[in-house]
Design a protein around this motif. Structure first.
Motif, PDB file in Angstrom:
ATOM      1  N   GLY A  66       4.384  43.595  10.662  1.00 24.04           N
ATOM      2  CA  GLY A  66       3.710  42.507   9.961  1.00 24.04           C
ATOM      3  C   GLY A  66       2.962  41.606  10.907  1.00 24.04           C
ATOM      4  O   GLY A  66       2.670  41.959  12.052  1.00 24.04           O
ATOM      5  N   VAL A  67       2.674  40.408  10.423  1.00 24.97           N
ATOM      6  CA  VAL A  67       1.933  39.407  11.172  1.00 24.97           C
ATOM      7  C   VAL A  67       2.731  38.115  11.169  1.00 24.97           C
ATOM      8  O   VAL A  67       3.360  37.769  10.167  1.00 24.97           O
ATOM      9  CB  VAL A  67       0.539  39.173  10.551  1.00 24.97           C
ATOM     10  CG1 VAL A  67      -0.173  38.019  11.234  1.00 24.97           C
ATOM     11  CG2 VAL A  67      -0.300  40.440  10.650  1.00 24.97           C
ATOM     12  N   LEU A  68       2.740  37.399  12.283  1.00 23.75           N
ATOM     13  CA  LEU A  68       3.393  36.097  12.342  1.00 23.75           C
ATOM     14  C   LEU A  68       2.510  35.110  11.578  1.00 23.75           C
ATOM     15  O   LEU A  68       1.553  34.558  12.122  1.00 23.75           O
ATOM     16  CB  LEU A  68       3.578  35.659  13.799  1.00 23.75           C
ATOM     17  CG  LEU A  68       4.311  34.333  14.026  1.00 23.75           C
ATOM     18  CD1 LEU A  68       5.703  34.365  13.446  1.00 23.75           C
ATOM     19  CD2 LEU A  68       4.371  34.023  15.526  1.00 23.75           C
ATOM     20  N   ARG A  69       2.839  34.907  10.285  1.00 21.25           N
ATOM     21  CA  ARG A  69       1.965  34.119   9.415  1.00 21.25           C
ATOM     22  C   ARG A  69       2.190  32.620   9.555  1.00 21.25           C
ATOM     23  O   ARG A  69       1.252  31.827   9.445  1.00 21.25           O
ATOM     24  CB  ARG A  69       2.207  34.541   7.951  1.00 21.25           C
ATOM     25  CG  ARG A  69       1.879  36.002   7.657  1.00 21.25           C
ATOM     26  CD  ARG A  69       0.383  36.221   7.563  1.00 21.25           C
ATOM     27  NE  ARG A  69      -0.200  35.469   6.473  1.00 21.25           N
ATOM     28  CZ  ARG A  69      -0.243  35.895   5.201  1.00 21.25           C
ATOM     29  NH1 ARG A  69       0.245  37.100   4.897  1.00 21.25           N
ATOM     30  NH2 ARG A  69      -0.789  35.164   4.256  1.00 21.25           N
ATOM     31  N   ARG A  70       3.441  32.198   9.731  1.00 21.52           N
ATOM     32  CA  ARG A  70       3.745  30.764   9.814  1.00 21.52           C
ATOM     33  C   ARG A  70       4.798  30.524  10.881  1.00 21.52           C
ATOM     34  O   ARG A  70       5.673  31.357  11.107  1.00 21.52           O
ATOM     35  CB  ARG A  70       4.283  30.227   8.473  1.00 21.52           C
ATOM     36  CG  ARG A  70       3.258  30.088   7.378  1.00 21.52           C
ATOM     37  CD  ARG A  70       2.203  29.028   7.723  1.00 21.52           C
ATOM     38  NE  ARG A  70       2.773  27.809   8.233  1.00 21.52           N
ATOM     39  CZ  ARG A  70       3.269  26.821   7.472  1.00 21.52           C
ATOM     40  NH1 ARG A  70       3.247  26.932   6.164  1.00 21.52           N
ATOM     41  NH2 ARG A  70       3.742  25.738   8.017  1.00 21.52           N
ATOM     42  N   THR A  71       4.728  29.373  11.559  1.00 24.74           N
ATOM     43  CA  THR A  71       5.783  28.941  12.484  1.00 24.74           C
ATOM     44  C   THR A  71       6.160  27.506  12.109  1.00 24.74           C
ATOM     45  O   THR A  71       5.291  26.666  11.890  1.00 24.74           O
ATOM     46  CB  THR A  71       5.299  28.984  13.945  1.00 24.74           C
ATOM     47  OG1 THR A  71       4.122  28.188  14.077  1.00 24.74           O
ATOM     48  CG2 THR A  71       5.009  30.412  14.373  1.00 24.74           C
ATOM     49  N   TYR A  72       7.442  27.252  12.011  1.00 25.80           N
ATOM     50  CA  TYR A  72       7.941  25.930  11.619  1.00 25.80           C
ATOM     51  C   TYR A  72       8.591  25.189  12.785  1.00 25.80           C
ATOM     52  O   TYR A  72       9.071  24.070  12.607  1.00 25.80           O
ATOM     53  CB  TYR A  72       8.966  26.071  10.491  1.00 25.80           C
ATOM     54  CG  TYR A  72       8.375  26.566   9.195  1.00 25.80           C
ATOM     55  CD1 TYR A  72       7.734  25.696   8.317  1.00 25.80           C
ATOM     56  CD2 TYR A  72       8.422  27.918   8.867  1.00 25.80           C
ATOM     57  CE1 TYR A  72       7.184  26.154   7.129  1.00 25.80           C
ATOM     58  CE2 TYR A  72       7.877  28.387   7.680  1.00 25.80           C
ATOM     59  CZ  TYR A  72       7.254  27.498   6.813  1.00 25.80           C
ATOM     60  OH  TYR A  72       6.702  27.945   5.644  1.00 25.80           O
ATOM     61  N   LEU A  73       8.660  25.820  13.934  1.00 24.50           N
ATOM     62  CA  LEU A  73       9.366  25.219  15.064  1.00 24.50           C
ATOM     63  C   LEU A  73       8.520  25.409  16.314  1.00 24.50           C
ATOM     64  O   LEU A  73       7.881  26.450  16.496  1.00 24.50           O
ATOM     65  CB  LEU A  73      10.728  25.908  15.250  1.00 24.50           C
ATOM     66  CG  LEU A  73      11.860  25.064  15.836  1.00 24.50           C
ATOM     67  CD1 LEU A  73      12.171  23.888  14.935  1.00 24.50           C
ATOM     68  CD2 LEU A  73      13.105  25.935  16.019  1.00 24.50           C
ATOM     69  N   THR A  83      18.413  27.901   9.953  1.00 25.79           N
ATOM     70  CA  THR A  83      17.212  27.136   9.605  1.00 25.79           C
ATOM     71  C   THR A  83      15.974  28.018   9.769  1.00 25.79           C
ATOM     72  O   THR A  83      15.853  28.773  10.734  1.00 25.79           O
ATOM     73  CB  THR A  83      17.081  25.907  10.514  1.00 25.79           C
ATOM     74  OG1 THR A  83      18.250  25.089  10.379  1.00 25.79           O
ATOM     75  CG2 THR A  83      15.855  25.079  10.151  1.00 25.79           C
ATOM     76  N   ALA A  84      15.049  27.899   8.812  1.00 29.09           N
ATOM     77  CA  ALA A  84      13.812  28.675   8.885  1.00 29.09           C
ATOM     78  C   ALA A  84      12.982  28.229  10.074  1.00 29.09           C
ATOM     79  O   ALA A  84      12.790  27.034  10.308  1.00 29.09           O
ATOM     80  CB  ALA A  84      13.019  28.499   7.594  1.00 29.09           C
ATOM     81  N   ILE A  85      12.470  29.207  10.843  1.00 24.00           N
ATOM     82  CA  ILE A  85      11.628  28.879  11.990  1.00 24.00           C
ATOM     83  C   ILE A  85      10.261  29.554  11.897  1.00 24.00           C
ATOM     84  O   ILE A  85       9.365  29.235  12.676  1.00 24.00           O
ATOM     85  CB  ILE A  85      12.315  29.254  13.314  1.00 24.00           C
ATOM     86  CG1 ILE A  85      12.528  30.767  13.421  1.00 24.00           C
ATOM     87  CG2 ILE A  85      13.632  28.513  13.467  1.00 24.00           C
ATOM     88  CD1 ILE A  85      13.071  31.206  14.778  1.00 24.00           C
ATOM     89  N   GLY A  86      10.080  30.495  10.969  1.00 25.84           N
ATOM     90  CA  GLY A  86       8.785  31.141  10.839  1.00 25.84           C
ATOM     91  C   GLY A  86       8.774  32.153   9.706  1.00 25.84           C
ATOM     92  O   GLY A  86       9.794  32.393   9.043  1.00 25.84           O
ATOM     93  N   ILE A  87       7.604  32.734   9.452  1.00 27.52           N
ATOM     94  CA  ILE A  87       7.443  33.753   8.404  1.00 27.52           C
ATOM     95  C   ILE A  87       6.669  34.929   8.987  1.00 27.52           C
ATOM     96  O   ILE A  87       5.645  34.755   9.645  1.00 27.52           O
ATOM     97  CB  ILE A  87       6.685  33.199   7.180  1.00 27.52           C
ATOM     98  CG1 ILE A  87       7.524  32.113   6.483  1.00 27.52           C
ATOM     99  CG2 ILE A  87       6.340  34.312   6.202  1.00 27.52           C
ATOM    100  CD1 ILE A  87       6.805  31.469   5.315  1.00 27.52           C
ATOM    101  N   VAL A  88       7.175  36.136   8.743  1.00 28.21           N
ATOM    102  CA  VAL A  88       6.485  37.371   9.099  1.00 28.21           C
ATOM    103  C   VAL A  88       6.171  38.125   7.819  1.00 28.21           C
ATOM    104  O   VAL A  88       7.049  38.308   6.966  1.00 28.21           O
ATOM    105  CB  VAL A  88       7.337  38.245  10.036  1.00 28.21           C
ATOM    106  CG1 VAL A  88       6.680  39.620  10.232  1.00 28.21           C
ATOM    107  CG2 VAL A  88       7.529  37.574  11.387  1.00 28.21           C
ATOM    108  N   ALA A  89       4.920  38.550   7.666  1.00 30.30           N
ATOM    109  CA  ALA A  89       4.505  39.282   6.475  1.00 30.30           C
ATOM    110  C   ALA A  89       3.207  40.022   6.779  1.00 30.30           C
ATOM    111  O   ALA A  89       2.511  39.687   7.746  1.00 30.30           O
ATOM    112  CB  ALA A  89       4.307  38.321   5.295  1.00 30.30           C
ATOM    113  N   PRO A  90       2.859  41.021   5.957  1.00 29.99           N
ATOM    114  CA  PRO A  90       1.571  41.688   6.152  1.00 29.99           C
ATOM    115  C   PRO A  90       0.426  40.692   6.070  1.00 29.99           C
ATOM    116  O   PRO A  90       0.520  39.646   5.421  1.00 29.99           O
ATOM    117  CB  PRO A  90       1.534  42.696   4.988  1.00 29.99           C
ATOM    118  CG  PRO A  90       2.965  42.964   4.693  1.00 29.99           C
ATOM    119  CD  PRO A  90       3.672  41.660   4.906  1.00 29.99           C
TER     120      PRO A  90
END
Length: 617
Positions: A66-73, A83-90
């Motif tokens: 996938g792709v590192l779509r979001r980072t929260y930290l 705790t959520a630190i990021g999102i990986v998705a196509p």
């Protein structure tokens, strides 16, 4: 498809984890303060981030492509595990549901924090008023703080600057409050308070830490504002002790945990240290005999661990922990072996020492220490110890007071081996090796007399270690063996790398190369070994000639040199220094005949003659 990356839980005792850095696809780690490049393509199993808990460092791997779509930290921030630190998705996937999931978790966390703050602040008029205003607000008027849309770093910064998150306008994703938002509000508050000096929040905080008057700092920032670097420069110039700051090392991760645990141990346990010394000749002989007889590489420390286990068997009160006012004595002898790693001192546990053979102890100890030094240990490797052994003797330390590793009640320190004169047979004096010990114990649990008896048993085991060795290895194997002369047969063994071991009859020594040549500098080079043989031969040959001629010659020193420093030898020189009142002609004759009679010098090739000189001492 896609998923939320969460801070992993690295052990049962983990309370918070720190993001050390996000990893780019090619493995480049983003340093703290850099902007994370979202959109990096990742493959399943590839490292996404590196995190650190209070005790260990770990890598977070991608669960799927996938792709590192979001980072929260951001690097340097700490959050609880889970705790959520990021999102990986196509790249083309809709991640709205995943973002909503993260926002909901942030909102829940914010609500929990608010409840905790309200409880802690009961009775405070200002906080009660704030809580009241929040309870009367309509759902549609929720601020970013109410909705839990506050980054962990922003929340921490608000605490540092004393900023009330109520009413702070968030400029982050979907109105979330960022650290910049908090500092912007702090700047405004500072200006409204009438401060004459324009300074960033970080500069003000640094000035407080260093005790610097902002008015004395020359501002180099925007429109002359004082920056953090300006404050540190002012602190250096104002230091009346003539000091300048080289580096600051904040305590975090493992170092903070080590400091906390040892500080707690020293505050809670009643530390007392007793000292005792053992004759170590038999211990060294036993280790050598076992090393020759067994397939594993056996060291003195391996035999010592069995001696410690034997002492714990006779004094089980020391193989114990103390928690909740309860002294727990354990059946297993799980010995912590202190290892100095980059982050600090850790004690991986060698389990069931009382049930293991010397060969198993030697093999497992080397594997355990090797894994610790390589950073490949796990939390399980550090858990469950019942007693700890720490050795500073390898660093030349002669005595120290080790600090107990809680919740254990005792720790054994091993000091440097000391050679001392001892009364021998027929009232003669012989030099023998002695091994000092330092036993620190919790006086709340055991008494000084108990510690003295434990050390007495340990010394007995160290001075009579043969019963600890496997059957078939006894004292006669070591003490009764006659010295075997090499007979001009020497073997050099090279297992790996650029170093090895020379064996000549009953004798052995190491050879090695400099680090620049791929060696480890643990012994002389082969050329140095040859030069040593040449110097030794010359000294003995000169001595023989002096005695043959009844010349009064005391000390003889021979120094040999070869050039160049590396590569093929092109020049060999030797200087003989003699302590004598004989005349120059006699000494000249003795040295010349000594060189002719030296069999090693005769090994030099025809085009490489020995340049010989002599002088008086």
């Amino acid at each position: 498809m896609g998923y939320v990356i969460k801070m992993p839980k690295l052990g049962l005792e983990m309370e918070r984890g720190e993001l050390l850095g996000w990893e780019r696809a090619e493995g480049e780690t983003l340093e703290e303060g850099e902007v994370v490049a979202e959109g990096e393509t990742l493959e399943e199993g590839e490292v996404v981030a590196e995190v650190e808990s209070e005790k260990s460092v770990a890598e977070v791997d991608a669960r799927e492509d996938g792709v590192l779509r979001r980072t929260y930290l951001e690097p340097g921030e700490t959050v609880p595990p889970g705790t959520a630190i990021g999102i990986v998705a196509p790249a083309d996937a809709d991640i709205g549901d995943l973002e909503a999931e993260v926002e909901a978790e942030l909102e829940d966390a914010g609500a929990d924090d608010g409840a905790a703050d309200a409880t802690a602040g009961a009775g405070s008029g200002a906080e009660a008023a704030t809580d009241g205003a929040a309870s009367e607000a309509t759902p549609g008027s929720k601020s970013a703080a109410d909705a839990g849309k506050v980054s962990p770093r922003a929340r921490k910064r608000a605490e540092e600057l004393g900023v009330d998150l109520e009413g702070v306008e968030g400029t982050g994703y979907q109105g979330a409050i960022t650290e910049d938002d908090v500092e912007r509000v702090a700047d405004v508050d500072g200006d409204e308070s009438g401060g004459d000096v324009q300074a960033s929040p970080r500069a003000r905080k640094r000035a407080e830490e260093l005790g610097v008057d902002l008015a004395t700092a020359e501002g180099t920032g925007y429109q002359g504002s004082v920056t953090e670097e300006d404050v540190e420069r002012a602190a250096e110039s104002a230091d009346d002790a003539g000091r300048s700051l080289r580096k600051e090392r904040p305590f975090d991760g493992m170092r903070r945990t080590i400091a906390s645990r040892l500080g707690e141990s020293y505050r809670e346990a009643v530390h007392v240290t007793t000292h005792r010394e053992a004759d170590a000749e038999a211990l060294f002989a036993a280790a050598d005999a076992a090393d020759d007889a067994l397939e594993a590489d056996v060291s003195v420390q391996d035999v010592l661990l069995l001696a410690v286990s034997a002492a714990l068997e006779d004094h089980p009160a020391f193989n114990a922990t103390f928690e909740d006012d309860t002294h727990r004595l354990w059946n297993e002898h799980n010995l912590g072996v202190a290892v100095d790693v980059e982050q600090g001192l850790i004690a991986p546990v060698l389990r069931d020492v009382d049930e293991k053979s010397l060969e198993a102890v030697a093999r497992e100890r080397r594997e355990l220490v090797g894994a610790a030094l390589e950073g490949e240990y796990t939390m399980d490797d550090l858990r469950g110890g019942t007693f700890t052994v720490t050795n500073l003797g390898v660093l030349g330390v002669e005595s120290f007071d080790p600090i107990i590793n809680p919740p254990q009640i005792a720790i054994l320190g091993v000091d440097a081996v000391a050679e001392r004169p001892t009364r021998g047979p027929d009232d003669g004096v012989e030099w023998r090796r002695h091994l000092p010990f330092d036993l620190s114990f919790d006086h709340r649990v055991v008494d000084g007399a108990d510690a003295a008896r434990f050390l007495e048993t340990l010394v007995e085991r160290v001075e009579e270690p043969w019963a600890l060795l496997p059957e078939g290895i006894d004292r006669e194997d070591a003490a009764g063996a006659e010295t075997e002369m090499p007979g001009r047969t020497v073997t050099a063994s090279n297992a790996e790398g650029m170093s090895g071991r020379i064996e000549a009859g009953s004798f052995e020594w190491r050879y090695d190369e400099p680090e620049a040549a791929g060696g480890t500098e643990t012994g002389p080079t082969p050329v140095d070994v040859f030069l040593g043989g040449l110097a030794a031969c010359l000294s003995l040959s000169v001595r023989f000639q002096a005695e043959k001629r009844d010349a009064a010659v005391g000390k003889i020193d021979v120094t040999t040199d070869a050039e160049p420093e590396h590569g093929s030898v092109e020049r060999v020189a030797a200087t003989v220094r003699l302590e004598s009142d004989a005349d120059d002609e006699t000494l000249e004759r003795i040295v010349d005949l000594g060189e002719r009679g030296c069999h090693v010098s005769q090994l030099l090739r025809e085009d490489l003659s020995l340049e010989l000189s002599w002088e008086r001492i």
